[in-house]
Every structure is written in structure tokens, then in C-alpha cells.
Design a protein around this motif. Structure first.
Motif, PDB file in Angstrom:
ATOM      1  N   GLU A   1      11.384 -20.286 -16.459  1.00 23.24           N
ATOM      2  CA  GLU A   1      12.022 -20.950 -17.591  1.00 23.24           C
ATOM      3  C   GLU A   1      11.015 -21.923 -18.198  1.00 23.24           C
ATOM      4  O   GLU A   1      10.861 -23.047 -17.729  1.00 23.24           O
TER       5      GLU A   1
ATOM      6  N   ILE B   1      18.025 -16.386 -20.716  1.00 22.89           N
ATOM      7  CA  ILE B   1      18.750 -16.079 -19.496  1.00 22.89           C
ATOM      8  C   ILE B   1      17.793 -15.524 -18.453  1.00 22.89           C
ATOM      9  O   ILE B   1      16.743 -14.965 -18.805  1.00 22.89           O
TER      10      ILE B   1
ATOM     11  N   VAL C   1      24.491 -11.709 -14.774  1.00 25.83           N
ATOM     12  CA  VAL C   1      24.424 -13.149 -15.024  1.00 25.83           C
ATOM     13  C   VAL C   1      24.969 -13.386 -16.424  1.00 25.83           C
ATOM     14  O   VAL C   1      24.665 -12.627 -17.345  1.00 25.83           O
ATOM     15  N   THR C   2      25.758 -14.408 -16.591  1.00 24.81           N
ATOM     16  CA  THR C   2      26.316 -14.726 -17.910  1.00 24.81           C
ATOM     17  C   THR C   2      26.178 -16.211 -18.171  1.00 24.81           C
ATOM     18  O   THR C   2      26.398 -17.028 -17.281  1.00 24.81           O
ATOM     19  N   ASN C   3      25.787 -16.546 -19.399  1.00 20.79           N
ATOM     20  CA  ASN C   3      25.837 -17.943 -19.825  1.00 20.79           C
ATOM     21  C   ASN C   3      26.469 -17.999 -21.205  1.00 20.79           C
ATOM     22  O   ASN C   3      27.052 -17.011 -21.676  1.00 20.79           O
ATOM     23  N   GLU C   4      26.359 -19.136 -21.852  1.00 19.95           N
ATOM     24  CA  GLU C   4      27.051 -19.317 -23.129  1.00 19.95           C
ATOM     25  C   GLU C   4      26.424 -18.508 -24.263  1.00 19.95           C
ATOM     26  O   GLU C   4      27.011 -18.367 -25.328  1.00 19.95           O
TER      27      GLU C   4
ATOM     28  N   SER D   1      24.643 -12.193 -21.776  1.00 21.11           N
ATOM     29  CA  SER D   1      24.819 -11.658 -20.428  1.00 21.11           C
ATOM     30  C   SER D   1      23.624 -10.798 -20.083  1.00 21.11           C
ATOM     31  O   SER D   1      23.016 -10.181 -20.972  1.00 21.11           O
TER      32      SER D   1
END
Lengths: 113, 113
Positions: A101, B48, B55-58, B61
Motif C-alpha cells: 500500500e 484494495i 476482500v471488500t471495502n467501500e 471488491s
């Protein structure tokens, strides 16, 4: 929010000049990177640093040097600018605990004439 | 380094779900998968990261099948502002110095009204 700030958005320099590109990050990241981005070639790693005063060559270090005297600051130096160094330069930083990241600056578009 | 292959470009319409697949046949046991987004004249932005399954975030996915030889970035209900280049990176989790931040040409996504 993490902030990576590059000193200039646009820069025009003459062939043969010594050019300094400065990058500062405010998240106490250990790792810092310099890339250049050219159309059709993607991002290419020039140099990276994993600690103060430490540096490692990336894929295209020729014609460049770097300096990291303080943890938050990473400088890219073009010893004698040439027209083939006209490019977008991007600085990034990352933490060793969140490998993968990276946070990028806005970029410096350098034109060498 | 595991080599990645993505489509060069994709078109979509507003409101649609977009899936961008990345192939990484030579992915190693310690490699993780990271996706970045880049708008014109800006530095890439981390979206991500994942190792296996989903994996999922705002924002998105990430779907990773059991063999991990590919991954799919899924953007739900895209808008015009999702027009950007999307990069898939594969790197070693043990690499604290980020040597594996190698960006390929990416996928240029164009979202049409």
C-alpha cells in the motif's frame, strides 16, 4: 490522511542543468520511492529508500541520484538534465507494516529543453 | 516477480458493474495482490489488497480463486468519475522494502454516459 507532497507540479529546465525534485511525506513511512511515467511505458522505478541515508537502485537509475537525509524527505537529482528525461515524476511512500500500500504524490511534470 | 496480464482497455456505461481480471500464473506462495487506480495527471491511488478468497471495502471488491492464478477487481455501479487506469500488482508479503511495486501498463477503463 497520508500526504505525499512534491515540490513542483510543473518544471521546465535546460539541457545540462542540475535538477532537484523534492518529496516530503507526513506519515513517518520508512520506504520512499521515485518513479517516472511515460506514455506506453507505465511507471518505472528509478530509486527507492528504506531508511535514512539508505538507497537502492530501481529499474532505470542511470542519469539519476537520490538523497535521503531525513526520514520524511526524499530527493531525486538529475545530475545533468537531458531531453530524454522529460517525463512525469512520481514520488511514493509506504510503511513496512503495510507492504503493497503505497501513497503517491501528485507528480512533477518535468520538461527538459 | 510474478508477471501480470490485464486487458489494455475496457468500456462501460454508468451504473453498470465492471469486472477487470488480472492473470498472474506464476504467483508465489508469499505473494499478495494489490490494485491501484490512476486518474489523468495524478499519482496512483491504492484501492484494495488481498491474498485469497474475497476482500471488500467501500470502493471495490477483489475476488481471488483458490489457485490464485488470477484475480478480479469488481467496481459496483460505476460512474463517469471511475474513468481511470487500473493497475494490478503482485508482490511478496515478506518484502518490507516494497521492491515489488512494479506497475504494468494497466487497464484503461472508460465509463460512458
Amino acid at each position: 490522511d497520508v500526504k505525499v507532497t512534491q515540490s513542483s507540479r510543473y518544471l521546465v529546465k535546460r539541457t545540462g542543468e542540475k535538477v532537484f525534485l523534492e518529496c516530503v511525506q507526513d506519515m513517518d513511512h520508512e520506504n520512499m520511492f521515485w518513479y517516472r511515467q511515460d506514455p506506453g511505458l507505465g511507471l518505472r522505478l528509478i530509486y527507492f529508500s528504506y531508511d535514512v541515508k539508505m538507497k537502492e537502485k530501481g529499474d532505470i537509475p542511470e542519469g539519476y541520484s537520490v538523497s535521503r537525509e531525513k526520514k520524511e524527505r526524499f530527493s531525486l537529482i538529475l545530475e545533468s538534465a537531458s531531453t530524454n528525461q522529460t517525463s512525469m515524476y512520481l514520488c511514493a511512500s509506504s510503511s513496512t507494516t503495510r507492504t503493497g500500500e503505497a501513497f503517491f504524490g501528485q507528480g512533477t511534470r518535468l520538461t527538459v529543453v | 516477480l510474478a508477471k501480470t496480464t490485464q486487458p489494455i482497455s475496457m468500456d462501460s456505461y454508468e451504473g453498470q458493474e465492471v469486472n477487470i481480471t488480472c492473470s498472474h500464473n506464476n504467483i508465489a506462495t508469499n505473494d499478495y495482490i494489490t490494485w491501484y487506480q490512476q486518474f489523468p495527471s495524478q499519482g496512483p491511488r491504492f484501492i484494495i489488497q488481498g491474498y485469497k478468497t474475497k476482500v471488500t471495502n467501500e470502493v471495490a471488491s477483489l475476488f481471488i480463486p483458490a489457485d490464485r492464478k488470477s484475480s478480479t477487481l469488481s467496481l459496483p455501479r460505476v460512474s463517469l468519475s471511475d474513468t481511470a487506469v487500473y493497475y494490478c500488482l503482485v508482490g511478496d508479503m515478506r518484502d518490507n522494502y516494497g521492491q515489488n511495486f512494479v506497475f504494468g501498463p494497466g487497464t484503461r477503463l472508460s465509463v460512458l454516459p
